[in-house]
Structure formats: structure tokens, C-alpha cells
Motif scaffolding. Sequence first.
Motif, PDB file in Angstrom:
ATOM      1  N   ILE A   1       0.838  -1.199   0.000  1.00 22.10           N
ATOM      2  CA  ILE A   1       0.000   0.000   0.000  1.00 22.10           C
ATOM      3  C   ILE A   1       0.875   1.251   0.000  1.00 22.10           C
ATOM      4  O   ILE A   1       0.638   2.206  -0.758  1.00 22.10           O
ATOM      5  CB  ILE A   1      -0.937   0.004   1.230  1.00 22.10           C
ATOM      6  N   PHE A   2       1.889   1.237   0.850  1.00 23.18           N
ATOM      7  CA  PHE A   2       2.862   2.328   0.938  1.00 23.18           C
ATOM      8  C   PHE A   2       3.518   2.558  -0.425  1.00 23.18           C
ATOM      9  O   PHE A   2       3.530   3.680  -0.958  1.00 23.18           O
ATOM     10  CB  PHE A   2       3.873   1.940   2.023  1.00 23.18           C
ATOM     11  N   GLY A   3       4.057   1.500  -1.011  1.00 24.83           N
ATOM     12  CA  GLY A   3       4.761   1.620  -2.277  1.00 24.83           C
ATOM     13  C   GLY A   3       3.842   2.006  -3.426  1.00 24.83           C
ATOM     14  O   GLY A   3       4.202   2.828  -4.280  1.00 24.83           O
TER      15      GLY A   3
ATOM     16  N   GLY B   1       4.341   5.243  -5.751  1.00 23.53           N
ATOM     17  CA  GLY B   1       4.740   5.110  -7.143  1.00 23.53           C
ATOM     18  C   GLY B   1       3.765   5.663  -8.155  1.00 23.53           C
ATOM     19  O   GLY B   1       4.163   6.066  -9.249  1.00 23.53           O
ATOM     20  N   GLN B   2       2.488   5.717  -7.814  1.00 22.05           N
ATOM     21  CA  GLN B   2       1.482   6.070  -8.819  1.00 22.05           C
ATOM     22  C   GLN B   2       1.545   7.533  -9.246  1.00 22.05           C
ATOM     23  O   GLN B   2       1.283   7.875 -10.410  1.00 22.05           O
ATOM     24  CB  GLN B   2       0.076   5.748  -8.294  1.00 22.05           C
TER      25      GLN B   2
ATOM     26  N   GLN C   1       9.903  -4.189   3.043  1.00 22.61           N
ATOM     27  CA  GLN C   1      10.514  -3.353   2.016  1.00 22.61           C
ATOM     28  C   GLN C   1      10.336  -3.979   0.628  1.00 22.61           C
ATOM     29  O   GLN C   1      10.133  -3.273  -0.360  1.00 22.61           O
ATOM     30  CB  GLN C   1      11.998  -3.141   2.306  1.00 22.61           C
ATOM     31  N   LEU C   2      10.415  -5.307   0.559  1.00 15.53           N
ATOM     32  CA  LEU C   2      10.179  -5.991  -0.717  1.00 15.53           C
ATOM     33  C   LEU C   2       8.778  -5.673  -1.226  1.00 15.53           C
ATOM     34  O   LEU C   2       8.581  -5.422  -2.423  1.00 15.53           O
ATOM     35  CB  LEU C   2      10.348  -7.501  -0.532  1.00 15.53           C
ATOM     36  N   ALA C   3       7.823  -5.657  -0.312  1.00 14.50           N
ATOM     37  CA  ALA C   3       6.448  -5.342  -0.693  1.00 14.50           C
ATOM     38  C   ALA C   3       6.319  -3.885  -1.136  1.00 14.50           C
ATOM     39  O   ALA C   3       5.533  -3.573  -2.033  1.00 14.50           O
ATOM     40  CB  ALA C   3       5.502  -5.637   0.471  1.00 14.50           C
TER      41      ALA C   3
ATOM     42  N   ILE D   1       5.432  -0.257  -5.704  1.00 14.31           N
ATOM     43  CA  ILE D   1       5.894   0.772  -6.640  1.00 14.31           C
ATOM     44  C   ILE D   1       5.872   0.235  -8.067  1.00 14.31           C
ATOM     45  O   ILE D   1       5.396   0.900  -9.000  1.00 14.31           O
ATOM     46  CB  ILE D   1       7.307   1.247  -6.267  1.00 14.31           C
ATOM     47  N   LEU D   2       6.370  -0.989  -8.243  1.00 18.26           N
ATOM     48  CA  LEU D   2       6.403  -1.599  -9.574  1.00 18.26           C
ATOM     49  C   LEU D   2       4.986  -1.808 -10.109  1.00 18.26           C
ATOM     50  O   LEU D   2       4.721  -1.555 -11.299  1.00 18.26           O
ATOM     51  CB  LEU D   2       7.149  -2.933  -9.516  1.00 18.26           C
ATOM     52  N   LEU D   3       4.064  -2.256  -9.268  1.00 17.12           N
ATOM     53  CA  LEU D   3       2.676  -2.420  -9.691  1.00 17.12           C
ATOM     54  C   LEU D   3       2.101  -1.104 -10.172  1.00 17.12           C
ATOM     55  O   LEU D   3       1.408  -1.044 -11.196  1.00 17.12           O
ATOM     56  CB  LEU D   3       1.827  -2.965  -8.534  1.00 17.12           C
ATOM     57  N   ALA D   4       2.377  -0.032  -9.422  1.00 20.76           N
ATOM     58  CA  ALA D   4       1.864   1.284  -9.809  1.00 20.76           C
ATOM     59  C   ALA D   4       2.392   1.683 -11.186  1.00 20.76           C
ATOM     60  O   ALA D   4       1.645   2.178 -12.029  1.00 20.76           O
ATOM     61  CB  ALA D   4       2.244   2.327  -8.754  1.00 20.76           C
TER      62      ALA D   4
END
Length: 554
Positions: free
Chosen positions: A29-31, A35-36, A168-170, A175-178
Motif C-alpha cells: 500500500i505504501f509503495g 509510485g502512482q 521493504q520488498l512489498a 511501486i512496480l505495480l503502480a
Amino acid sequence: MAINFKANGQPLGIVTIFIALLTSVGGMIFGYDTGQISDMLLMEDFLQRFADIREGCNANGMNCTTYEFSRVREGLIVGLLSIGTLCGALLGAPIADKLGRRWAMSIECIVTTIGFIVQITAFHVWQQIAVGRLIAGLGVGALSAAVPMYMSECVVAAFRGTAVACYQLAITFGILLAYCFCYGTRELYSDASWRIIVGLGMVLTFILGCGIWLLPESPRWLMKANKPDEAKRALERIRGVNTDFDSTVVDHDFLEIASRIKMEQQTESPFWRSWVECFAGHPGTKKLVYRTFLGMFIQSLQQLTGANYFFYYGATIFQSVGIEDSYITQIILGVVNFVCTFASLYVLENFGRRKPLIIGGLWQCVWLLIFASVGVARPPDQNEGMGDLMIVSACLFIASYATTWGPACWIVTGETFPMRTRARQAAIATASNWTWNFLISFFSPFITGDIGYGYGYVFAGCNLFAAFFVFFFLYETAGLTLEAVDEMYSTDGLKAYQSGGWTPPGYSSRGEVMETSKVEQYHKDHADNGEKRFDDDEERVSQTSGHQDVSRKV
């Protein structure tokens, strides 16, 4: 029969694996929220609705040829998330201590969802987008304090680094998903291009908010809340008890936690004073203030590495160096970030915390110097091929960050503080992270507008400072239980650069599996002295918990 695994000889149940995986959704959720925004700022419909600089418009101010955000509006849309996370991190501590870790995370997921809804329902008012990000930030910030703390309190020492690194991996996966979702919706040329992106975040909050109730509450919080029976059952689930040997390990964990909680409760302070003690100290806990400022510096320095400069403004940066499709470049950075975080699971478990942070700081300094020097001396828009070199430099910087400073920062935050003040100190440290997150996200457009790629020199200097700071001030906590970490910080005369060689009294090295050794000694004493050792342990539990029935259940 419980499913059981081993981590460096220590038994742990399948529930421990689920704790690491499911609560890491908080990191996603954070990432995802981080990223979006970089790509959303470039989406045509988003610009048409919310941008304030318009050129080539008709008489009605419509159908403009150019749409841009001013530095102030762009900084507020990006940065207000960080203001929300700053406040959320501070509010998360009393909520987690009062209601428990699970209730806190569920409530924080609801708050984050409300923030997403506010953004989705915006049409032409950019302030609504900013306020929605502020509200979402409240939930994200509280989660960023609660999730690593919950993980650290639940998993065993040998698996703690890996579990918290999963957070951190999540983040990197989020970020990558975004980036990938933004790439997929960018050509819709309608409000769906960005509303879908924001709305997908609610899937993550639903998974965590509901799924957390399938996991046990933190046994350390349960003991502090005077619920020893529930704490014992939580430990049994976490350890995956299916043999007498594993049951004895649970007994050892239970006794160690109980004795520490009992000692801390004897010096318990009122609510307001417990916050003051984080900065004023407490006679019952050594280096309390030291650890508060240590956590604040480590979290601040994670932001000052410059990683979020690329995550927030990466698409804009690479568009400025002549990259035709900056979305692709963002995805490349996201993939590097995600893949290299897998390496951190090995690095941080096998090389500790200090060495990776020191080497990472120096490595990042070098590549930021190259990035800045190329951008300043050989502007990529005037020198063919320089843009590619800058992207390579950025990728190698992100690779180091993902392997070291990204995950290690959260691990250190989760395992440095004593139980009595852990929630508050973790909140203060995390709030420091979000303070710098906001400052960087808001002021970066202004700074880059004045000094351009020279901004990289600022972050290079910060990375160099970070490496020296870790060497002189951060203690090595790898391989120690949370109670042993507190004991290490309480050792008189022990310097941070000597801490890697420190072991708890009675052990030859950290490589010696602590719980297993205790159990072996337990059986030896039991065989030599009959029931004496067991009776002593019963008495310790009885005195610690204040409940006579607990001793009968050990």
C-alpha cells in the motif's frame, strides 16, 4: 499436526510465514501510493482537469495545446501524502498500544480507503486530490509504523531480518505495480486512466484489513495487556508447536518476554510522560534518548539517500533527458528496485545491519556523483548517449538502495527500541522519515528548477554522511532477540563499532542458536536436578504474570 519449519535451527510455524507475507501488504500500500503519482502527473486527462498552466487555449479556456503543473501545485499534490503519513505515524503509536496491533492495522486500512475514495470522486478541484492523498497518508503513515513493529514482535530472531525485509520488498513491489498499471492505462485518454490506478489501491487495503484477523496478535503486546493465556497461544501458533521440544521453546520465549514485560511495568510512566521520556530518558532504561535519536537519524537518512527523488519524479526526470517513453524507464527502475530487494533478504541476514548500510551509503554516493556530474557537465539534451549513462547510474543507485538502505532502515526501527516505549519511539522515527519525505517531494521541483542535475550532489553528500553515521552510532542487532538487543544497548562502555562482537552472557557467539541452546540447557538441568528447574520456571511465570493458573499451563 502443525506445519513446522526451521530458521537457523529455530522452530517456527507456517503462521510466521503468513505473518511476513500478509502484513507486507501494508508495504505494498505504501509503495503503490508512492509510485502512482509520478506517472499520473503526466496523464493527459489528469493534466486537463487539474493543471494550472495552460497555453494555446480557445476563448473559453478549453482545448489547450499545453498543460503543466506549477511547482507549488505539483509539490502540494505530491507532498501532502507525506504530511498525512507524518501525522499518521505519530497517531499510530497510541492506537497500536491501546487497541492492539491488529485492530490498529484494520482501522488504518479503513482510513487509507477513505483517502482513495476522496481522490476517485474528484472532477476538477485539484485540492480534493491533494486532500485525498493527505487522508490516505494518515493510514499509510500509521501502517508504516505498525507493520514493522508487529513483525518484529512476532517472529523469532533468526527470521526477523527476513520478515521485516519482506516489508521493504512489498514496498518495491507496490511501486512496480503502480508503474505497470499506469503504463497500462496511460492511453485510455479519459478519467479512467487515473481513477483505475487510485481505485486499485482499495484491493490492497481490503486484503490487509480483513486478512490480519487470520493471524495472532503480538504476544508481547498481549503480555503487556495482561493476557498471558492469549500470549501463550499466540506463541504456540507462531512457533508451530507439534513436539515437546517445540513446546519447551515456547516456554522459554514466554518466560523471557514475561520477565522483561514485568520489569518494564514496574517502571511504567503515565501516557504523556512516556512520550517525554523518549527525549528526556528514564532511569530504568539505558540509552533511551540515544536510541530515539538513532531511529530518527536512520529514518531521515533513508529519505536523504535520494531514492524518492527518482520514485516521485522519475518520469519527469527521464522525460527531460530525452527519453521518448519515460513510463518504460520508470518500469525499469521499478524492476531493478524489486529484484534487488530479494538480494536484501540474504544480505541482511548473513552480513548484519551495519556493513550493508555502510557499504550501501558509499556505493550510492559514487553513482549519484556520476549521475549529477554527467547531467551538469554533459547535458543529455545536448550530448547523445549521456541520457543512457544517467539511467544506468540511477539503476545502480537504486540497486544498492533496494539491497541495503531500503529494507535495513525498517529492520533497525523494528528491533532497536525497548518494549515499554517501542511504539512511541517507532512512531517518532517513522515520523522523521515522512518529514523528510514531504520536504523532498515538495521542494524538489523548486530545487531542480534552480540547480538542475546538481541536486544529485546534495544526495551524494548525504549518503557519504550516512555511511559514517552508521559506523560510529548504529549497534549491530542481527541475530539477537529483542530482549537481548535491549541488554546490549544497556552494556556500559560498549561502542557501536564494537557491537558486532557482543554476545549475550553465557553464549560464545551469535551463531549459536539462542533458543535451541536454552532448551538444551533446560533438558540438561531437568535431567540433573529433577523437577527443580521446571519448578523455578513455574515460579518465574507466576510472579511475572500475576496469575497462578498460568504457571500450571507452562
